[in-house]
Design an enzyme around this catalytic site. Structure first.
Site, short mmCIF file in Angstrom:
data_model
loop_
_atom_site.label_atom_id
_atom_site.label_comp_id
_atom_site.label_asym_id
_atom_site.label_seq_id
_atom_site.Cartn_x
_atom_site.Cartn_y
_atom_site.Cartn_z
N ASP A 1 94.22 -19.04 -5.03
CA ASP A 1 95.13 -19.68 -3.99
C ASP A 1 96.04 -19.04 -3.25
O ASP A 1 96.90 -19.78 -2.51
CB ASP A 1 95.56 -21.10 -4.81
N CYS B 1 97.61 -15.62 -6.67
CA CYS B 1 97.08 -15.37 -7.98
C CYS B 1 97.68 -14.11 -8.64
O CYS B 1 97.94 -14.12 -9.81
CB CYS B 1 95.45 -14.76 -7.67
N HIS C 1 91.54 -10.21 -5.86
CA HIS C 1 91.70 -11.12 -6.52
C HIS C 1 92.33 -10.50 -7.98
O HIS C 1 92.22 -9.41 -8.39
CB HIS C 1 90.63 -12.14 -7.23
#
Length: 295
Positions: free
Chosen positions: A157, A160, A279
């Site tokens: 989002d 992370c 990520h």
């Protein structure tokens, strides 16, 4: 005589056109964002994912509605046939065969579409097994298993990296919220601008950030979902006065803040986790089930 297209064929044609139009829109969006602008690329990933999800949901609902309507038409057709038989006590054989034939065609068409959908799902799964994302996950799992660890998933989002740090600190008995971590990171960067400014450049001009651009950058770190990277990790190690170990699939593990002689908190950096974006995940002890698989 020109063959009339069925409702399924018309809907399939419409869906193909909408998907083609969406891909053209996505390509235009990609072309409008510089490749070296990580923040905007990150937002682009989220926007693209949202557009694709909305279109897929729309198509699924339309297919479901069409199938429900067809089932209703078939029931009405049968009911009308029964009523006519009651009134006339007889129905022409040809009409009955025609109605049965149309209903069977609809069922065959529905079965063919379902078979095609299952085939696409199977192909996607095979592609994923040989894709970068799967290979990255396998390599990371092997690295972590050697240390009796496994990946702990963190939501994608924009927060992370900070959420992964928050999770690791919680495991060490330190209570820092996401908002606190962002605020402390921004505050440290502002008060040590000379350590961070040389590494920040305007993606359009290539020039080092001005004082105003740097302040906006720090403001985004503090109060938005701006993606965090190595600069923010460096600031966090100094704020927390503890090292941060970043484990990667293809590259050696990176330890930031080695000058702090404490047990490091550990993050997972994934390059291929979510399409265009990168990520961070956290780690946790290897589960008993995974230990059994290893042994």
């Amino acid at each position: 005589m020109e063959e009339v297209e069925t409702p399924e064929e018309l809907l399939t044609k419409q869906h193909r056109k909408e998907k083609k139009d969406l891909q053209a829109t996505i390509q235009s969006m990609k072309n409008a964002v510089p490749k070296n602008d990580k923040k905007r690329r990150k937002q682009l990933v989220e926007d693209v994912g949202k557009l694709e999800a909305e279109l897929n949901q729309k198509h699924e609902e339309e297919l479901k509605q069409l199938n429900n309507n067809e089932d209703g038409d078939e029931v009405d057709s049968i009911a009308n046939g029964v009523e006519k038989l009651d009134l006339d006590n007889e129905e022409p054989k040809e009409a009955k065969q025609s109605r049965t034939s149309k209903a069977q065609k609809r069922r065959d068409k529905k079965a063919a579409l379902e078979k095609e959908r299952e085939s696409r799902i199977a192909e996607a799964e095979v592609e994923n097994l040989s894709g970068f994302r799967h290979q990255e996950g396998v390599k990371l799992s092997l690295k972590l298993a050697e240390r009796q660890l496994q990946i702990k998933e963190i939501s994608s989002d924009g927060h992370c990296m900070y959420r992964a740090v928050e999770d690791q600190l919680r495991g060490c008995g330190h209570a820092f919220s996401l908002a606190q971590l962002r605020a402390l990171t921004a505050q440290h960067m502002r008060s040590h601008a000379d350590d961070f400014l040389p590494f920040l450049t305007n993606p359009n001009s290539g020039d080092m950030y001005s004082a105003g651009e740097f302040e906006k950058y720090c403001g985004d770190v503090e109060s938005t979902a701006a993606w965090g990277g190595q600069l923010e990790l460096r600031a966090l190690t100094r704020v927390l006065q503890m090292p941060i170990e970043v484990i990667q699939a293809e590259s050696p593990t990176v330890v930031i803040g080695e000058e702090y002689h404490k047990a490091p908190i550990m993050l997972i950096y994934m390059r291929h986790a979510y399409g265009l974006g990168e990520h961070y995940n956290s780690v946790e002890p290897l589960s008993e089930a995974a230990k059994d698989e290893e042994s």
